[in-house]
Design a protein around this motif. Structure first.
Motif, short mmCIF file in Angstrom:
data_model
loop_
_atom_site.label_atom_id
_atom_site.label_comp_id
_atom_site.label_asym_id
_atom_site.label_seq_id
_atom_site.Cartn_x
_atom_site.Cartn_y
_atom_site.Cartn_z
N VAL A 152 33.80 52.39 76.21
CA VAL A 152 33.40 53.72 76.64
C VAL A 152 32.56 53.65 77.91
O VAL A 152 32.78 54.39 78.87
N SER A 168 28.46 59.64 79.29
CA SER A 168 28.79 59.53 77.87
C SER A 168 27.53 59.73 77.05
O SER A 168 26.41 59.53 77.53
N ALA A 206 43.16 57.65 75.14
CA ALA A 206 43.37 57.07 73.81
C ALA A 206 43.98 55.68 73.92
O ALA A 206 43.59 54.76 73.19
N LEU A 209 41.26 53.19 75.41
CA LEU A 209 40.16 52.90 74.48
C LEU A 209 40.65 52.34 73.15
O LEU A 209 39.86 51.83 72.36
N THR A 211 41.67 53.91 70.54
CA THR A 211 41.12 54.67 69.41
C THR A 211 41.45 56.14 69.63
O THR A 211 41.61 56.56 70.78
N VAL A 213 41.28 60.02 70.41
CA VAL A 213 40.36 60.87 71.16
C VAL A 213 40.83 62.32 71.05
O VAL A 213 42.00 62.57 70.75
N THR A 228 35.45 65.01 76.06
CA THR A 228 36.41 64.32 75.20
C THR A 228 35.66 63.59 74.09
O THR A 228 34.74 62.80 74.37
N VAL A 230 35.45 60.76 71.42
CA VAL A 230 36.02 59.44 71.17
C VAL A 230 35.70 59.05 69.74
O VAL A 230 34.52 58.95 69.36
#
Length: 245
Positions: A152, A168, A206, A209, A211, A213, A228, A230
């Motif tokens: 991230v 973030s 997605a 990362l 994972t 989102v 977004t 996560v």
């Protein structure tokens, strides 16, 4: 070039009484200042093949409309002269830059509208995915090579370097995971008409990362930032302690 682009530097209200050829030349002057400024009037004249009087006429019009501004720079003294005379250089203003941005936005939106009418909405989605492939190609390999807990932060740094002014933060406890915010979107005006651009970006996040989102807000839809969510790092990577900021 769309009509809007031909009026760059002339200003829509004032352009109605200006001949088309005059507007086009003025737009070329503004574009050169955007791309090469700060620049001297003499250099503009040489590049465009205009007389000093013609260049001055266009520069005066652009100055009056707030499209450009003057920067004074003292010229280097010549060996046989005393002090150098201040040289006037012309630079684009925020208003002038925004005029070009909106003209490009209109061109892009018209192109996507034509694509949707000619080949269907799925063609726009495919175009958006291909556009994001370039961003993913620059960022993705670096992110995937990192431990999950560092992705991230790396994504935020990479997006900021691309001009998205990203940040973030920890997501609300009920959601878990983190939120990635983009405070600037270069294609917001076009994305407002074609949400496929936002959807393709979310899909790319997605993948990079690794994972799930979910897009919670977008500038294109009138929100202050693109946000977004996560999801927490997936099972099997718990030892990493989650994704860090």
């Amino acid at each position: 070039m769309p009509e809007n682009a031909s009026q760059v530097g002339a200003g829509a209200p004032a352009a109605s009484g200006v001949p088309r050829a005059e507007r086009d030349t003025r737009a070329r002057v503004a574009r050169l200042i955007l791309e090469n400024g700060p620049v001297a009037a003499s250099a503009l004249g040489e590049r465009l093949g205009l007389t000093p009087a013609a260049v001055r006429r266009h520069l005066d019009a652009l100055l009056a409309e707030g499209m450009i501004e003057v920067e004074v720079k003292r010229a280097r003294p010549a060996a046989t002269r005393g002090r150098g005379r201040p040289a006037k250089l012309f630079a684009i203003t925020d208003r002038g830059r925004n005029t070009f941005v909106h003209a490009y936005d209109d061109l892009a939106a018209n192109a996507l509208r034509f694509l949707a009418e000619a080949a269907g909405p799925q063609a726009v989605s495919e175009f958006a995915r291909r556009q994001l492939a370039g961003l993913e190609g620059r960022i993705g390999p670096r992110l995937r090579a990192l431990p999950p807990d560092q992705r991230v932060r790396a994504l935020v740094e990479a997006l900021s370097a691309e001009g998205y002014a990203a940040s973030s933060s920890q997501a609300p406890h009920v959601l878990g995971g983190f939120q990635v915010c983009q405070h600037h979107c270069p294609v917001a005006h076009v994305a407002a008409r074609f949400p496929q651009l936002c959807e393709a970006e979310t899909e790319a996040f997605a993948r990079m990362l690794d994972t799930p989102v979910q897009r919670l807000a977008t500038i294109a839809h009138g929100d202050g930032v693109c946000t977004t969510h996560v999801s927490p790092v997936k099972a099997g990577n718990e030892e990493s302690g989650g994704i860090s900021l």
